[in-house]
Motif scaffolding. Structure first.
Motif, PDB file in Angstrom:
ATOM      1  N   ILE A   1      51.527  14.990  -3.089  1.00  0.00           N
ATOM      2  CA  ILE A   1      51.624  14.678  -4.518  1.00  0.00           C
ATOM      3  C   ILE A   1      52.021  15.916  -5.305  1.00  0.00           C
ATOM      4  N   GLY A   2      51.402  17.034  -4.973  1.00  0.00           N
ATOM      5  CA  GLY A   2      51.723  18.286  -5.674  1.00  0.00           C
ATOM      6  C   GLY A   2      53.167  18.712  -5.469  1.00  0.00           C
ATOM      7  N   ALA A   3      53.673  18.538  -4.250  1.00  0.00           N
ATOM      8  CA  ALA A   3      55.062  18.909  -3.975  1.00  0.00           C
ATOM      9  C   ALA A   3      56.014  18.045  -4.789  1.00  0.00           C
ATOM     10  N   GLY A   4      55.737  16.763  -4.875  1.00  0.00           N
ATOM     11  CA  GLY A   4      56.596  15.865  -5.640  1.00  0.00           C
ATOM     12  C   GLY A   4      56.593  16.183  -7.122  1.00  0.00           C
ATOM     13  N   VAL A   5      55.403  16.321  -7.657  1.00  0.00           N
ATOM     14  CA  VAL A   5      55.294  16.624  -9.090  1.00  0.00           C
ATOM     15  C   VAL A   5      55.885  17.989  -9.390  1.00  0.00           C
ATOM     16  N   GLY A   6      55.609  18.956  -8.515  1.00  0.00           N
ATOM     17  CA  GLY A   6      56.138  20.307  -8.731  1.00  0.00           C
ATOM     18  C   GLY A   6      57.653  20.349  -8.656  1.00  0.00           C
ATOM     19  N   ALA A   7      58.240  19.611  -7.731  1.00  0.00           N
ATOM     20  CA  ALA A   7      59.701  19.593  -7.603  1.00  0.00           C
ATOM     21  C   ALA A   7      60.341  18.982  -8.839  1.00  0.00           C
ATOM     22  N   ILE A   8      59.784  17.896  -9.317  1.00  0.00           N
ATOM     23  CA  ILE A   8      60.341  17.267 -10.521  1.00  0.00           C
ATOM     24  C   ILE A   8      60.184  18.183 -11.727  1.00  0.00           C
ATOM     25  N   SER A   9      58.999  18.754 -11.860  1.00  0.00           N
ATOM     26  CA  SER A   9      58.758  19.646 -12.992  1.00  0.00           C
ATOM     27  C   SER A   9      59.656  20.870 -12.922  1.00  0.00           C
ATOM     28  N   GLY A  10      59.811  21.438 -11.737  1.00  0.00           N
ATOM     29  CA  GLY A  10      60.652  22.629 -11.586  1.00  0.00           C
ATOM     30  C   GLY A  10      62.110  22.347 -11.908  1.00  0.00           C
ATOM     31  N   ALA A  11      62.594  21.174 -11.510  1.00  0.00           N
ATOM     32  CA  ALA A  11      63.979  20.813 -11.799  1.00  0.00           C
ATOM     33  C   ALA A  11      64.182  20.609 -13.294  1.00  0.00           C
ATOM     34  N   VAL A  12      63.184  20.062 -13.979  1.00  0.00           N
ATOM     35  CA  VAL A  12      63.303  19.833 -15.421  1.00  0.00           C
ATOM     36  C   VAL A  12      63.208  21.142 -16.191  1.00  0.00           C
ATOM     37  N   ILE A  13      62.306  22.011 -15.741  1.00  0.00           N
ATOM     38  CA  ILE A  13      62.107  23.274 -16.463  1.00  0.00           C
ATOM     39  C   ILE A  13      63.314  24.185 -16.323  1.00  0.00           C
ATOM     40  N   ASP A  14      63.838  24.362 -15.103  1.00  0.00           N
ATOM     41  CA  ASP A  14      64.980  25.254 -14.888  1.00  0.00           C
ATOM     42  C   ASP A  14      66.263  24.434 -14.987  1.00  0.00           C
ATOM     43  N   LYS A  15      66.755  24.271 -16.188  1.00  0.00           N
ATOM     44  CA  LYS A  15      67.922  23.422 -16.413  1.00  0.00           C
ATOM     45  C   LYS A  15      69.214  24.061 -15.908  1.00  0.00           C
ATOM     46  N   ASN A  16      69.263  25.370 -15.877  1.00  0.00           N
ATOM     47  CA  ASN A  16      70.484  26.039 -15.408  1.00  0.00           C
ATOM     48  C   ASN A  16      70.662  25.876 -13.900  1.00  0.00           C
ATOM     49  N   ARG A  17      69.579  25.997 -13.155  1.00  0.00           N
ATOM     50  CA  ARG A  17      69.625  25.854 -11.698  1.00  0.00           C
ATOM     51  C   ARG A  17      68.499  24.909 -11.260  1.00  0.00           C
ATOM     52  N   PRO A  18      68.715  23.597 -11.395  1.00  0.00           N
ATOM     53  CA  PRO A  18      67.637  22.658 -11.101  1.00  0.00           C
ATOM     54  C   PRO A  18      67.228  22.625  -9.624  1.00  0.00           C
ATOM     55  N   GLY A  19      68.142  22.912  -8.716  1.00  0.00           N
ATOM     56  CA  GLY A  19      67.800  22.931  -7.293  1.00  0.00           C
ATOM     57  C   GLY A  19      66.806  24.030  -6.976  1.00  0.00           C
ATOM     58  N   LYS A  20      67.066  25.199  -7.504  1.00  0.00           N
ATOM     59  CA  LYS A  20      66.163  26.332  -7.292  1.00  0.00           C
ATOM     60  C   LYS A  20      64.806  26.045  -7.933  1.00  0.00           C
ATOM     61  N   GLY A  21      64.832  25.473  -9.134  1.00  0.00           N
ATOM     62  CA  GLY A  21      63.585  25.140  -9.815  1.00  0.00           C
ATOM     63  C   GLY A  21      62.785  24.100  -9.051  1.00  0.00           C
ATOM     64  N   ALA A  22      63.479  23.151  -8.452  1.00  0.00           N
ATOM     65  CA  ALA A  22      62.794  22.112  -7.686  1.00  0.00           C
ATOM     66  C   ALA A  22      62.122  22.690  -6.447  1.00  0.00           C
ATOM     67  N   VAL A  23      62.811  23.607  -5.771  1.00  0.00           N
ATOM     68  CA  VAL A  23      62.236  24.224  -4.572  1.00  0.00           C
ATOM     69  C   VAL A  23      61.003  25.039  -4.936  1.00  0.00           C
TER      70      VAL A  23
END
Length: 174
Positions: free
Chosen positions: A126-148
């Motif tokens: 659950i944490g990985a899923g939520v974190g990946a979505i949140s990271g992709a939304v937060i880092d708009k310039n590089r959503p892949g890196k933010g998701a990882v």
């Protein structure tokens, strides 16, 4: 020139009407093929079911014959025992029944219980899923890196939370 255009348009319309009739025949043929395949499938299912039913009937007949043989053998052995004769084994039925063979087919299927997923694993997923979505939304310039990055952080936090919950459940159980 207008006459050629009118003739060409009329020819196109007439040929289109003719094609519709042939398409209609093709559509009807396709429908009929679909109906035929459905009928064949129903016949196949019916044949399978009849084969299963006949197998079950044979199994019941075998069990009944094994039961009859067991009763006959036990009755003859009982009669021999009452007479006190030791040579009665030759009079007994030579058929040997194997209870394991009949019990294997008649025994109910035992389903193994599914191993319950631990709270640590649930939390990590659950944490990985939520974190990946949140990271992709937060880092708009590089959503892949933010998701990882978000996925890794979320998995760690979720696993930690799940481990704490597992520990508390173990303490309650003891």
């Amino acid at each position: 020139m207008k006459q050629l255009l009118v003739i060409f348009t009329a020819a196109t319309l007439l040929s289109a009407c003719n094609n519709n009739k042939s398409d209609s025949a093709e559509v009807q043929q396709a429908k009929q093929m679909a109906i035929d395949s459905m009928k064949m499938e129903a016949k196949v299912q019916q044949a399978k079911q009849s084969a299963i039913d006949s197998m079950r009937m044979e199994e019941v007949k075998k069990e009944e014959s094994v039961d009859k043989n067991d009763k006959t053998a036990s009755n003859s052995l009982t009669a021999v025992h009452e007479k006190g004769s030791a040579v009665v084994a030759s009079n007994a039925s030579p058929t040997v029944s194997t209870p394991s063979a009949s019990s294997e087919t008649a025994a109910p299927v035992v389903h193994k219980k599914k191993k319950k997923m631990s709270n640590t694993v649930k939390g990590a997923l659950i944490g990985a899923g939520v974190g990946a979505i949140s990271g992709a939304v937060i880092d708009k310039n590089r959503p892949g890196k933010g998701a990882v990055i978000g996925g890794l952080i979320g998995a760690g936090v979720g696993a930690g939370t799940g481990a704490i919950i597992d520990k508390k459940e173990r303490q309650r159980g003891n």
